[in-house]
Motif scaffolding. Sequence first.
Motif, mmCIF file in Angstrom:
data_model
loop_
_atom_site.group_PDB
_atom_site.id
_atom_site.type_symbol
_atom_site.label_atom_id
_atom_site.label_comp_id
_atom_site.label_asym_id
_atom_site.label_seq_id
_atom_site.Cartn_x
_atom_site.Cartn_y
_atom_site.Cartn_z
ATOM 1 N N ALA A 1 -55.792 76.943 0.406
ATOM 2 C CA ALA A 1 -56.033 77.989 1.006
ATOM 3 C C ALA A 1 -56.862 77.451 2.516
ATOM 4 O O ALA A 1 -56.137 78.772 3.516
ATOM 5 N N ASP A 2 -57.490 76.747 2.457
ATOM 6 C CA ASP A 2 -58.374 76.838 3.932
ATOM 7 C C ASP A 2 -57.454 75.748 4.595
ATOM 8 O O ASP A 2 -57.507 74.610 4.325
ATOM 9 N N PHE A 3 -56.646 76.410 5.731
ATOM 10 C CA PHE A 3 -55.217 75.921 6.190
ATOM 11 C C PHE A 3 -55.988 74.241 7.136
ATOM 12 O O PHE A 3 -55.506 72.979 7.490
ATOM 13 N N ALA A 4 -57.431 73.547 7.395
ATOM 14 C CA ALA A 4 -58.109 73.316 7.962
ATOM 15 C C ALA A 4 -57.972 72.063 6.983
ATOM 16 O O ALA A 4 -58.054 70.959 7.699
ATOM 17 N N HIS A 5 -57.671 72.240 5.961
ATOM 18 C CA HIS A 5 -57.387 70.527 5.099
ATOM 19 C C HIS A 5 -56.196 70.236 5.424
ATOM 20 O O HIS A 5 -55.608 68.937 5.189
ATOM 21 N N VAL A 6 -55.022 71.534 6.453
ATOM 22 C CA VAL A 6 -54.092 69.760 6.892
ATOM 23 C C VAL A 6 -54.059 68.641 7.149
ATOM 24 O O VAL A 6 -53.058 68.046 7.011
ATOM 25 N N ARG B 1 -51.947 81.784 11.175
ATOM 26 C CA ARG B 1 -52.674 82.885 10.303
ATOM 27 C C ARG B 1 -52.022 82.731 9.045
ATOM 28 O O ARG B 1 -50.914 82.936 8.896
ATOM 29 N N LEU B 2 -53.260 82.988 8.479
ATOM 30 C CA LEU B 2 -52.862 82.999 6.706
ATOM 31 C C LEU B 2 -52.878 84.538 6.372
ATOM 32 O O LEU B 2 -53.062 85.863 6.214
ATOM 33 N N GLU B 3 -50.910 85.027 6.567
ATOM 34 C CA GLU B 3 -50.544 85.972 6.100
ATOM 35 C C GLU B 3 -50.694 86.692 4.835
ATOM 36 O O GLU B 3 -50.593 88.248 4.541
ATOM 37 N N ALA C 1 -58.791 84.122 3.884
ATOM 38 C CA ALA C 1 -58.420 85.424 3.327
ATOM 39 C C ALA C 1 -57.517 86.125 4.011
ATOM 40 O O ALA C 1 -57.640 85.481 5.370
ATOM 41 N N GLU C 2 -56.450 87.133 3.981
ATOM 42 C CA GLU C 2 -55.364 87.035 4.530
ATOM 43 C C GLU C 2 -56.328 87.425 5.702
ATOM 44 O O GLU C 2 -57.053 88.359 6.035
ATOM 45 N N GLY C 3 -55.064 87.126 6.917
ATOM 46 C CA GLY C 3 -56.226 87.411 8.122
ATOM 47 C C GLY C 3 -56.919 85.996 8.834
ATOM 48 O O GLY C 3 -56.911 86.003 9.700
ATOM 49 N N THR C 4 -57.092 85.450 7.921
ATOM 50 C CA THR C 4 -58.032 84.416 8.782
ATOM 51 C C THR C 4 -57.078 82.988 9.263
ATOM 52 O O THR C 4 -56.053 83.162 9.170
ATOM 53 N N THR D 1 -48.652 82.137 2.153
ATOM 54 C CA THR D 1 -47.802 82.077 3.388
ATOM 55 C C THR D 1 -48.788 81.805 4.806
ATOM 56 O O THR D 1 -49.954 83.164 5.002
ATOM 57 N N PHE D 2 -48.563 80.682 5.322
ATOM 58 C CA PHE D 2 -49.194 80.521 6.958
ATOM 59 C C PHE D 2 -47.785 80.700 7.894
ATOM 60 O O PHE D 2 -47.085 80.415 8.015
ATOM 61 N N VAL D 3 -48.267 81.485 9.511
ATOM 62 C CA VAL D 3 -47.491 81.465 10.305
ATOM 63 C C VAL D 3 -48.079 80.903 11.569
ATOM 64 O O VAL D 3 -49.709 81.558 11.636
ATOM 65 N N GLY D 4 -47.600 80.285 11.981
ATOM 66 C CA GLY D 4 -48.280 79.143 13.105
ATOM 67 C C GLY D 4 -47.180 80.152 14.661
ATOM 68 O O GLY D 4 -46.574 79.567 14.754
#
Length: 147
Positions: A22-27, A68-70, A47-50, A78-81
């Motif tokens: 959930a922490d997209f920084a781990h990508v 954005r974490l949708e 959370a949603e909106g991060t 679900t992440f949308v870039g």
Amino acid sequence: MVQIHRSFTVSRQLTDVVDYLADFAHVVDWDPGTQECTRTHGRGDPAEGTTWHNVSLFRGRRTQLDYRLERRETGRLTFVGTNKTATSTDDLTFEPTDTGTRITYDATIRFHGAARLADPFLRKEFERLGDEITHTMPNAVHAALPR
């Protein structure tokens, strides 16, 4: 539009896997092309909106997208870039198994404007990256979540 679908299992508990991913920084740990990813909005547990700012290297060029974490649910992230050239959606679903968690990774990349013409030429590269993620994501999960 390019679509990638991959599934694999990790030997870690579902809630731990979801919390980590959930922490997209781990990508940076599991996406072969990502060089940097910094949270730009939101505090505490994602959370949603991060949001995050992502810098990747793709075919020798730096690409930047704002993610954005949708959606954040027990069994789905679900992440949308977005940037001016493309919209990238990373949809991860999770199912408990007897030995850990089954992760299904679906990526959809929609190109905008003239960039749509490159779609057929880029598909093979995205497929290759999808194949790599079946190794890099489990390795990152196992390294981050020791038993």
